[in-house]
Design a protein around this motif. Sequence first.
Motif, PDB file in Angstrom:
ATOM      1  N   GLU A   1       0.832  -1.216   0.000  1.00 42.88           N
ATOM      2  CA  GLU A   1       0.000   0.000   0.000  1.00 42.88           C
ATOM      3  C   GLU A   1       0.865   1.265   0.000  1.00 42.88           C
ATOM      4  OE1 GLU A   1      -3.880   0.085   1.903  1.00 42.88           O
ATOM      5  OE2 GLU A   1      -3.328  -1.728   3.004  1.00 42.88           O
ATOM      6  N   THR A   2       1.862   1.269  -0.860  1.00 47.84           N
ATOM      7  CA  THR A   2       2.778   2.414  -0.966  1.00 47.84           C
ATOM      8  C   THR A   2       2.456   3.309  -2.156  1.00 47.84           C
ATOM      9  OG1 THR A   2       4.293   0.998  -2.221  1.00 47.84           O
ATOM     10  CG2 THR A   2       4.681   1.198   0.158  1.00 47.84           C
ATOM     11  N   GLY A   3       1.472   2.913  -2.955  1.00 50.97           N
ATOM     12  CA  GLY A   3       1.154   3.666  -4.163  1.00 50.97           C
ATOM     13  C   GLY A   3       0.084   4.724  -3.933  1.00 50.97           C
ATOM     14  N   ASP A   4      -0.620   5.085  -5.007  1.00 50.11           N
ATOM     15  CA  ASP A   4      -1.670   6.098  -4.934  1.00 50.11           C
ATOM     16  C   ASP A   4      -2.837   5.608  -4.080  1.00 50.11           C
ATOM     17  OD1 ASP A   4      -0.325   7.908  -6.583  1.00 50.11           O
ATOM     18  OD2 ASP A   4      -1.074   6.924  -8.392  1.00 50.11           O
ATOM     19  N   GLU A   5      -3.586   6.571  -3.546  1.00 47.54           N
ATOM     20  CA  GLU A   5      -4.722   6.249  -2.687  1.00 47.54           C
ATOM     21  C   GLU A   5      -5.975   5.980  -3.510  1.00 47.54           C
ATOM     22  OE1 GLU A   5      -5.214   8.341   1.171  1.00 47.54           O
ATOM     23  OE2 GLU A   5      -7.121   9.038   0.294  1.00 47.54           O
ATOM     24  N   TYR A   6      -6.718   4.950  -3.120  1.00 52.79           N
ATOM     25  CA  TYR A   6      -7.981   4.586  -3.759  1.00 52.79           C
ATOM     26  C   TYR A   6      -9.062   4.545  -2.679  1.00 52.79           C
ATOM     27  CZ  TYR A   6      -5.133   3.402  -7.774  1.00 52.79           C
ATOM     28  OH  TYR A   6      -4.255   3.474  -8.835  1.00 52.79           O
ATOM     29  N   ASN A   7     -10.078   5.386  -2.861  1.00 54.07           N
ATOM     30  CA  ASN A   7     -11.111   5.528  -1.844  1.00 54.07           C
ATOM     31  C   ASN A   7     -12.389   4.786  -2.234  1.00 54.07           C
ATOM     32  OD1 ASN A   7     -10.453   7.623   0.478  1.00 54.07           O
ATOM     33  ND2 ASN A   7      -9.378   8.279  -1.376  1.00 54.07           N
ATOM     34  N   ILE A   8     -12.832   3.927  -1.348  1.00 57.10           N
ATOM     35  CA  ILE A   8     -14.054   3.142  -1.520  1.00 57.10           C
ATOM     36  C   ILE A   8     -15.030   3.576  -0.432  1.00 57.10           C
ATOM     37  CG2 ILE A   8     -15.021   0.809  -1.484  1.00 57.10           C
ATOM     38  CD1 ILE A   8     -12.072  -0.123  -2.177  1.00 57.10           C
ATOM     39  N   LYS A   9     -16.292   3.675  -0.778  1.00 57.69           N
ATOM     40  CA  LYS A   9     -17.300   4.028   0.232  1.00 57.69           C
ATOM     41  C   LYS A   9     -18.426   3.009   0.235  1.00 57.69           C
ATOM     42  CE  LYS A   9     -20.156   7.656   2.181  1.00 57.69           C
ATOM     43  NZ  LYS A   9     -20.627   9.053   2.122  1.00 57.69           N
ATOM     44  N   ILE A  10     -18.821   2.602   1.461  1.00 56.45           N
ATOM     45  CA  ILE A  10     -20.000   1.762   1.656  1.00 56.45           C
ATOM     46  C   ILE A  10     -21.085   2.675   2.226  1.00 56.45           C
ATOM     47  CG2 ILE A  10     -20.941  -0.274   2.798  1.00 56.45           C
ATOM     48  CD1 ILE A  10     -17.935  -1.120   3.244  1.00 56.45           C
TER      49      ILE A  10
ATOM     50  N   PHE B   1     -17.002   3.964  -5.656  1.00 60.12           N
ATOM     51  CA  PHE B   1     -15.576   4.173  -5.901  1.00 60.12           C
ATOM     52  C   PHE B   1     -15.376   5.645  -6.242  1.00 60.12           C
ATOM     53  CE2 PHE B   1     -11.657   2.625  -8.406  1.00 60.12           C
ATOM     54  CZ  PHE B   1     -10.930   2.439  -7.235  1.00 60.12           C
ATOM     55  N   ASP B   2     -14.623   6.338  -5.400  1.00 65.13           N
ATOM     56  CA  ASP B   2     -14.470   7.782  -5.520  1.00 65.13           C
ATOM     57  C   ASP B   2     -13.525   8.139  -6.666  1.00 65.13           C
ATOM     58  OD1 ASP B   2     -14.296  10.511  -5.099  1.00 65.13           O
ATOM     59  OD2 ASP B   2     -13.002  10.352  -3.341  1.00 65.13           O
ATOM     60  N   THR B   3     -14.010   8.960  -7.604  1.00 60.90           N
ATOM     61  CA  THR B   3     -13.179   9.391  -8.738  1.00 60.90           C
ATOM     62  C   THR B   3     -12.593  10.785  -8.532  1.00 60.90           C
ATOM     63  OG1 THR B   3     -14.923  10.540  -9.991  1.00 60.90           O
ATOM     64  CG2 THR B   3     -14.786   8.150 -10.246  1.00 60.90           C
ATOM     65  N   THR B   4     -13.011  11.483  -7.481  1.00 56.95           N
ATOM     66  CA  THR B   4     -12.730  12.913  -7.352  1.00 56.95           C
ATOM     67  C   THR B   4     -11.497  13.225  -6.517  1.00 56.95           C
ATOM     68  OG1 THR B   4     -15.069  13.437  -7.628  1.00 56.95           O
ATOM     69  CG2 THR B   4     -13.700  15.124  -6.614  1.00 56.95           C
ATOM     70  N   GLY B   5     -11.395  12.606  -5.344  1.00 58.34           N
ATOM     71  CA  GLY B   5     -10.332  12.984  -4.411  1.00 58.34           C
ATOM     72  C   GLY B   5     -10.813  14.145  -3.562  1.00 58.34           C
ATOM     73  N   GLU B   6     -10.057  15.206  -3.534  1.00 55.44           N
ATOM     74  CA  GLU B   6     -10.487  16.393  -2.791  1.00 55.44           C
ATOM     75  C   GLU B   6     -11.788  16.918  -3.396  1.00 55.44           C
ATOM     76  OE1 GLU B   6      -8.243  20.248  -0.843  1.00 55.44           O
ATOM     77  OE2 GLU B   6      -7.693  19.642  -2.872  1.00 55.44           O
ATOM     78  N   GLY B   7     -12.741  17.323  -2.538  1.00 52.60           N
ATOM     79  CA  GLY B   7     -14.082  17.695  -2.969  1.00 52.60           C
ATOM     80  C   GLY B   7     -14.114  18.682  -4.121  1.00 52.60           C
ATOM     81  N   LEU B   8     -15.144  18.598  -4.950  1.00 51.38           N
ATOM     82  CA  LEU B   8     -15.250  19.442  -6.137  1.00 51.38           C
ATOM     83  C   LEU B   8     -15.430  20.923  -5.820  1.00 51.38           C
ATOM     84  CD1 LEU B   8     -17.416  17.217  -8.516  1.00 51.38           C
ATOM     85  CD2 LEU B   8     -14.978  17.736  -8.711  1.00 51.38           C
ATOM     86  N   ASN B   9     -15.814  21.245  -4.584  1.00 52.42           N
ATOM     87  CA  ASN B   9     -15.880  22.667  -4.223  1.00 52.42           C
ATOM     88  C   ASN B   9     -14.493  23.290  -4.183  1.00 52.42           C
ATOM     89  OD1 ASN B   9     -15.598  21.008  -1.731  1.00 52.42           O
ATOM     90  ND2 ASN B   9     -15.366  23.008  -0.756  1.00 52.42           N
TER      91      ASN B   9
ATOM     92  N   SER C   1      -8.173  12.411  -8.172  1.00 50.53           N
ATOM     93  CA  SER C   1      -7.552  11.129  -7.841  1.00 50.53           C
ATOM     94  C   SER C   1      -7.552  10.175  -9.030  1.00 50.53           C
ATOM     95  CB  SER C   1      -8.276  10.486  -6.652  1.00 50.53           C
ATOM     96  OG  SER C   1      -9.648  10.294  -6.926  1.00 50.53           O
ATOM     97  N   SER C   2      -8.624  10.215  -9.838  1.00 52.10           N
ATOM     98  CA  SER C   2      -8.733   9.277 -10.960  1.00 52.10           C
ATOM     99  C   SER C   2      -7.818   9.622 -12.127  1.00 52.10           C
ATOM    100  CB  SER C   2     -10.189   9.203 -11.442  1.00 52.10           C
ATOM    101  OG  SER C   2     -10.728  10.488 -11.646  1.00 52.10           O
ATOM    102  N   LYS C   3      -7.157  10.767 -12.087  1.00 52.96           N
ATOM    103  CA  LYS C   3      -6.197  11.093 -13.150  1.00 52.96           C
ATOM    104  C   LYS C   3      -5.032  10.119 -13.165  1.00 52.96           C
ATOM    105  CE  LYS C   3      -6.150  15.829 -14.827  1.00 52.96           C
ATOM    106  NZ  LYS C   3      -5.387  17.099 -14.883  1.00 52.96           N
ATOM    107  N   ASN C   4      -4.762   9.509 -12.012  1.00 50.93           N
ATOM    108  CA  ASN C   4      -3.626   8.591 -11.912  1.00 50.93           C
ATOM    109  C   ASN C   4      -4.024   7.129 -12.098  1.00 50.93           C
ATOM    110  OD1 ASN C   4      -1.861  10.750 -11.232  1.00 50.93           O
ATOM    111  ND2 ASN C   4      -2.583  10.662  -9.113  1.00 50.93           N
ATOM    112  N   TRP C   5      -5.308   6.873 -12.323  1.00 50.91           N
ATOM    113  CA  TRP C   5      -5.750   5.491 -12.460  1.00 50.91           C
ATOM    114  C   TRP C   5      -5.244   4.875 -13.762  1.00 50.91           C
ATOM    115  CZ3 TRP C   5     -11.669   5.667 -11.001  1.00 50.91           C
ATOM    116  CH2 TRP C   5     -11.778   5.953  -9.647  1.00 50.91           C
ATOM    117  N   GLU C   6      -4.800   3.639 -13.650  1.00 48.24           N
ATOM    118  CA  GLU C   6      -4.287   2.947 -14.835  1.00 48.24           C
ATOM    119  C   GLU C   6      -5.406   2.595 -15.809  1.00 48.24           C
ATOM    120  OE1 GLU C   6      -1.998  -0.406 -13.597  1.00 48.24           O
ATOM    121  OE2 GLU C   6      -0.547   0.798 -12.467  1.00 48.24           O
TER     122      GLU C   6
END
Length: 376
Positions: A133-142, A153-161, A224-229
């Motif tokens: 778990e040393t790579g980019d952060e991936y946020n999951i929400k239940i 699955f969060d595509t945004t990262g820091e809030g859109l505001n 956050s999703s800019k770095n997704w493979e």
Amino acid sequence: MKNLDFLAVCSFGLEGILKNELKNLGYNIIDVKNGKVFFNGTEEDIARTNINLRTADRIYIQLKKFKALDFDDIYNKINEICWPEYIPSDGRIVVNASSKKSQLKSERSLQSVGKKAVIDAMKTKYNINSFPETGDEYNIKIDINKDEALLLFDTTGEGLNRRGYRIEAGEAPIKETLAAALVFISGWNPDFYLVDPFCGSGTIVIEAAMIANNIPPGLYREFSSKNWEFVDSKIWERAEREAKQNIKNKDLKIMGTDMNHEMIEISKRNASRAGVGRYIDFEVKNIKRFKYPSEKGFIITNPPYGERMQEQKIRNLYETMGNKFRKKPGWAQYIITSFRDFREAYGRREDKNRKLYNGNIQCYLYQYYYKRKRNR
């Protein structure tokens, strides 16, 4: 392109505005609930929505919807997902949870079981026993409501505001997403003046200028999703290129005033960072010296209220506003405040009010429509 289900979340009261934004971008709306608008699309739309939406707080991919009556349901349904399609072997996995009116109440337990389900699935697919778990952060929400679970699955990262322009702000500023919503609600026509006489750090007038010239709010920030493979970088390049091509350069009649000289200077810097400095006139001015710049226009403002001032001072301020603003019937007024006695202090019954939230603060938007002159 893979078909995806999406969820755009927003503040309560803004669902209809967000729905219209999505429809104007060409999306098919699946459902609308409190603070949630569901739609579908493809990987392309991860970029398009994050870059262009003004009133959304966050964009999720909805991976699964299921009944959640016990923790076995949580584990099994999450474990079924092919997580390596989304998360690399070194990905840092963060699981958040919320539960309302459901049998599964412990959010901490939901997080723990959810992460175990993801890790176990990753072990099987990658054929390894541990994850650094040393790579980019991936946020999951239940997200569970009345025993119905959404796996997001969060595509945004820091809030859109967080547009990126408001590095400096005053006390209790209005959220950028809410400021944009106020402009939409007002129906402001960019051919008319727009004035905010309590502009603070400039958020409302900056958002108005961005809307009028179609400047996307997310064009110059990271996601956050800019770095997704699994999302090709060319998708982001196309979305950014399309957004830039649609920007206008229309001269505008926008004014922001405030009695605080320091806040005016902050507003100017924020507007410059947002790329709209040349469209807005800022001026140090006390509300007592307020003058209308034309016969018709719009006032959209977030004046000081309870969290920032003593009650009698607020009442006196709103009385002054009422005396000043009623003098021009050709001007519409949209005033957001949490002050319960606003109508009494302002001295005029609104044409309409609307309950909204600035963060966690419940407010009302008092709407006064402009009056057309009657032919005699």
